[in-house]
Design an enzyme around this catalytic site. Structure first.
Site, PDB file in Angstrom:
ATOM      1  N   ILE A 174       0.735  -1.280  -0.173  1.00  0.00           N
ATOM      2  CA  ILE A 174      -0.094  -0.213  -0.070  1.00  0.00           C
ATOM      3  C   ILE A 174       1.059   1.076   0.179  1.00  0.00           C
ATOM      4  O   ILE A 174       0.193   2.331   0.269  1.00  0.00           O
ATOM      5  CB  ILE A 174      -1.035  -0.015   1.383  1.00  0.00           C
ATOM      6  N   ASP A 206      11.714  13.954   9.702  1.00  0.00           N
ATOM      7  CA  ASP A 206      10.996  14.170   8.972  1.00  0.00           C
ATOM      8  C   ASP A 206       9.323  14.415   7.863  1.00  0.00           C
ATOM      9  O   ASP A 206       8.724  13.698   7.382  1.00  0.00           O
ATOM     10  CB  ASP A 206      11.137  12.237   7.925  1.00  0.00           C
ATOM     11  N   GLY A 250       8.691   3.915   0.546  1.00  0.00           N
ATOM     12  CA  GLY A 250       9.239   5.126   1.307  1.00  0.00           C
ATOM     13  C   GLY A 250      10.726   4.698   1.164  1.00  0.00           C
ATOM     14  O   GLY A 250      10.607   3.880   0.149  1.00  0.00           O
ATOM     15  N   GLY A 251      11.621   5.542   1.394  1.00  0.00           N
ATOM     16  CA  GLY A 251      13.177   5.222   1.457  1.00  0.00           C
ATOM     17  C   GLY A 251      13.302   4.230   1.907  1.00  0.00           C
ATOM     18  O   GLY A 251      14.387   3.624   1.573  1.00  0.00           O
ATOM     19  N   LYS A 266       5.235  -2.487   7.719  1.00  0.00           N
ATOM     20  CA  LYS A 266       6.655  -1.702   6.835  1.00  0.00           C
ATOM     21  C   LYS A 266       7.838  -2.600   7.329  1.00  0.00           C
ATOM     22  O   LYS A 266       8.783  -3.135   7.922  1.00  0.00           O
ATOM     23  CB  LYS A 266       7.139  -0.599   7.764  1.00  0.00           C
ATOM     24  N   VAL A 291       5.383  -0.928   2.587  1.00  0.00           N
ATOM     25  CA  VAL A 291       4.087  -1.143   3.686  1.00  0.00           C
ATOM     26  C   VAL A 291       3.214  -1.660   3.126  1.00  0.00           C
ATOM     27  O   VAL A 291       2.602  -1.411   1.910  1.00  0.00           O
ATOM     28  CB  VAL A 291       3.452   0.645   3.653  1.00  0.00           C
TER      29      VAL A 291
END
Ligand SMILES: *[C@@H]1O[C@H](CO)[C@@H](O)[C@H](O)[C@H]1NC(C)=O
Ligand SMILES: *[C@@H]1O[C@H](CO)[C@@H](O)[C@H](O)[C@H]1NC(C)=O
Ligand SMILES: *[C@@H]1O[C@H](CO)[C@@H](O)[C@H](O)[C@H]1NC(C)=O
Ligand SMILES: *[C@@H]1O[C@H](CO)[C@@H](O)[C@H](O)[C@H]1NC(C)=O
Length: 788
Positions: free
Chosen positions: A444, A568, A447-448, A466, A452
């Site tokens: 879904i 972040d 990211g870096g 994750k 996920v």
């Protein structure tokens, strides 16, 4: 272009134009406005050809890479009003025609290498409102003529080679709001006539050789907010009158020769106080602790004695404290400000003692105890500190990660820690089953550090997993591991309604993953990206989301010890739950601000959301999160990334934009109460994205402001400009204006003279860094609006 003989205005600013300015532009003799600022132009100005303009009023080539001389004849038409050449590499003299250029209202020459005698180069300009010639090589003494520019609002001559003394005539500039003659070679006294500058908002005379302050009523500078007299040779007592400057929020008198004790009567709205490197004696007045908004206190390098007042130690919003190099004694008091401070803040004192900050233990524990005793003490201290972290970070939950299980599978590598009612290896298999071994249809997000997945267990429970990329080895892998461990550490300590809850994690040879609660509606970024989402997220929900983020950050910055910086914050890392509450996630790059470790780090964070200072200092403080918060809040309000908006705030066109035009156009304009909240949110979002970290409000303050003042405003959002919002912010919302934001807004709308540096239409010193070099900061302050 040279053939467009009748052209009267040519504006090509804010583009990516390169190369020299073509000499054929000199043929456009009818030009009134020539605007070529903020491009990437290079080469020298065709000075010969530029002398033929007969009616030029506005000339702007700022922020380019131009060099050589300025065109001498630029004001030959005698109608030049605006001459803007700052941030280039111009050399040589100030144009001779400028000397008799009485039409001039605005001159910005700063950030070049211009030479010449400061008083001979300039004439007398009856209409001059704004002049900044800082950062050049101008020399000579200031003439009394500078007192004749009665409309002057800004006078900036910092970082030149100006000698002599400050002419008392400067005191005649009754409209002057900003006076900056720092970093020159001025001598003598600060004349008492300066007290006549009743509009003065910022005074910077630092970095000169000034030797004393004339006995005066400095206290008459009732609008002063920033006072920097540091790095001079000022001696005598710190003037008592400063204490009555009710608007002063920034006071720097460091690196001088002040003696005597610190006056106990300090300006009540002080946010920043630096008296370091003087010869101050006596004790630290406990009254410093009662300054409501004090965030930074530096009184290091003096001769202060006595003990540290507990009022200072327990000062909640004090984020920076330096008491080093004094003669302080006694035990380190307990308090949040002390815990937050680094050990350097206490070093080199006569007799401070305590069990932390690298100090000697106090008497009862000291002398004669062997190493065993020390270890026992250390253990006790550690247990205490750990307990404290637990208490402060987990105020409402006594439950802990008790159900810790180390399960061995066939590979012998699985470790799952679980707080769900699951057996570790069962949970592991359940997740693998639910995601079909991390099949792409369950993915879904990405990211870096990993992807996920959504896992719906047979029990009905839905989790977000994750999964970290399995880097082979080397730096990337180490960074990923590091991030992983950080994330676990952070999240196991944090419980908050607006922070995504971590249920467990898994270390496995094949997989490393984190198990989160599943947040139904996905990321904030997703909502803003598509039109349906944007409409669903109406103004009420948007304001609620921003408040939620403020709650989460305020908790991390102020309620956790040591404070936790996320590093972040972006719309990708803010999730929206079923109830449209914001949940901050992704702590991969967050880190605990340990008092004993330096907070320097490699650049982390999402491009476009990181604070400008991180790009060059890499110093992580809460202020970085606050910048990112501002970016996110703006993004939510305008519906797209605000980079352009932030940059445009430094242009007058940008500042003159109407609030209603920058708000997300996919929604109908907010009305009534919601409009008020939108205005308030915009004011604070813009305050948070200031270049200068020290001028950004704390999260605690933002939260308080956003959740307090709920008086209905009687102003219409339709006519409000961004510059009015900025003025409002910099004025503060304080008692001088009735303590009510709406009163202040009304005043603004009625166009009375309530702006921060005088004239409403006068562009303020540049706010945003963006691509500007050597930009000026606008001093702002945060006064409480006590509506509760
Ligand atoms: C400017 O004027 C001078 C003399 O008046 C003339 O010689 C020169 O050609 C003109 N330059 C341009 C570019 O028109
Ligand atoms: C400025 O004006 C004065 C007299 O008004 C004159 O003597 C002088 O030559 C002028 N200077 C320039 C550079 O035009
Ligand atoms: C005053 O000027 C100095 C040097 O020009 C600068 O470093 C300092 O930041 C200024 N102070 C304030 C409060 O802006
Ligand atoms: C306090 O001031 C001194 C010198 O004026 C400086 O070296 C030190 O870094 C400052 N401390 C903090 C915490 O900013």
């Amino acid at each position: 272009m040279g053939n467009l003989k009748d052209l009267t205005a040519l504006s090509l600013s804010d583009n990516l134009l390169t190369g020299p300015i073509p000499s054929s532009l000199g043929k456009l003799t009818m030009l009134k406005r020539l605007i070529l600022g903020r491009c990437q132009l290079s080469g020298s100005i065709p000075t010969k050809e530029m002398g033929n303009f007969t009616s030029l009023q506005e000339f702007d080539v700022s922020d380019n890479n131009l060099y050589g001389n300025l065109p001498n004849e630029i004001c030959n038409g005698r109608s030049l009003e605006t001459f803007i050449v700052f941030n280039n590499h111009f050399q040589g003299p100030i144009p001779t025609s400028l000397r008799n250029c009485t039409s001039l209202t605005r001159a910005r020459l700063e950030g070049n290498q211009l030479t010449g005698h400061i008083s001979q180069a300039f004439g007398v300009y009856p209409n001059l409102i704004y002049i900044d010639a800082s950062n050049n090589n101008l020399y000579g003494e200031l003439s009394p003529n500078w007192g004749k520019f009665t409309d002057l609002i800004m006078l900036g001559l910092s970082s030149n080679k100006i000698t002599g003394s400050i002419p008392p005539e400067i005191g005649q500039l009754t409209r002057l709001s900003v006076l900056e003659i720092s970093s020159n070679s001025l001598v003598g006294e600060i004349p008492k006539e300066l007290e006549m500058l009743s509009s003065l908002f910022s005074l910077n005379l630092s970095g000169n050789h000034l030797s004393h302050i004339a006995p005066s009523q400095l206290g008459r500078l009732s609008n002063l907010e920033t006072l920097d007299l540091s790095s001079n040779r000022l001696s005598g007592l710190v003037p008592q009158q400063i204490g009555s400057l009710s608007r002063l929020s920034f006071l720097k008198l460091s690196h001088s020769n002040f003696g005597g004790s610190i006056p106990s009567n300090q300006p009540s709205n002080l946010q920043f106080l630096d008296l370091s490197h003087n010869f101050l004696t006596g004790e630290i007045p406990p009254q410093l602790g009662s300054l409501q908004w004090l965030e930074e206190l530096n009184i290091s390098h003096n001769k202060l004695c006595g003990s540290i007042p507990s009022s200072v130690a327990s000062k909640e919003i004090l984020v920076s404290l330096d008491l080093s190099y004094n003669q302080l004694e006694g035990p380190l008091p307990n308090g949040i400000a002390i815990e937050r401070a680094s050990p350097e803040a206490f070093q080199n004192n006569r007799g401070l003692c305590g069990d932390s900050k690298g100090l000697h233990p106090c008497d009862s524990f000291s002398a004669g105890h062997g190493p065993t005793r020390k270890i026992v003490i250390m253990v006790v201290v550690m247990v205490f500190v750990i307990g404290l972290v637990g208490i402060l970070c987990l105020p409402r939950h006594t439950e802990k990660f008790t159900k810790r299980e180390a399960d061995e599978t066939s590979s012998g590598e699985v470790v799952v820690i679980s707080v769900l009612n699951h057996n570790g290896s069962d949970l592991y298999s359940a997740i693998i089953r639910a995601t079909e071994d991390f099949g792409s249809k369950y993915c879904i997000g990405e990211g870096g550090y990993g992807k996920v997945y959504k896992a719906e267990l047979l029990t009905g429970q839905v989790l977000a997993i994750k999964k970290l990329y399995s880097f082979e080895e080397g730096d990337a892998a180490a960074a990923a591991q590091e991030a992983f461990r950080n994330e676990i550490q952070m999240l196991t300590e944090i419980r908050h309604r607006n922070i995504v809850r971590l249920h467990g994690f898994c270390f496995h040879m094949l997989h490393k993953f984190l198990i989160y609660e599943f947040i139904e509606r996905g990321s904030l970024a997703r909502f803003l990206r598509n039109n349906e989402g944007a409409v669903e997220l109406d103004w009420v929900k948007r304001v609620k989301v921003i408040k939620g983020v403020a709650h989460a950050l305020s908790y991390m910055h102020h309620d956790c010890i040591p404070p936790i910086v996320h590093r972040d914050i972006s719309t990708n890392n803010i999730l929206i739950n079923w109830n449209f509450e914001a949940c901050v996630s992704d702590f991969g790059t967050a880190r605990v601000l340990k008092p004993d470790s330096s907070n320097w780090t490699t650049l982390a964070g999402t491009y476009g959301c990181i604070a400008p200072e991180l790009a060059y200092t890499r110093r992580v403080t809460e202020k970085c999160d606050i910048f990112s918060f501002g970016v996110v809040a703006l993004e939510v309000m305008i519906g797209r990334h605000p980079n352009k908006l932030i940059c445009s705030l430094s242009t007058s066109r940008g500042r003159n934009m109407l609030l209603k035009d920058v708000l997300d156009q996919r929604l109908p304009p907010p009305e009534d109460d919601v409009a008020n909240e939108v205005i308030l949110t915009m004011i604070f979002a813009m305050a948070c994205v200031q270049d200068q970290p020290q001028f950004r409000p704390t999260m605690w303050r933002v939260l308080e402001e956003l959740s307090s003042c709920m008086h209905p405003f009687s102003v219409s959002l339709n006519t409000l400009t961004l510059s009015q919002l900025m003025s409002l912010r910099s004025l503060g919302l304080d008692s001088a204006h009735g303590g009510k934001i709406n009163g202040l807004l009304e005043e603004l709308m009625n166009n009375t003279d309530v702006t921060c540096i005088g004239d409403q239409n006068e562009p303020k010193p540049e706010l945003s860094g963006c691509q500007h070099k050597g930009n000026k900061q606008l001093k702002t302050r945060y006064c409480p609006s006590r509506c509760k």
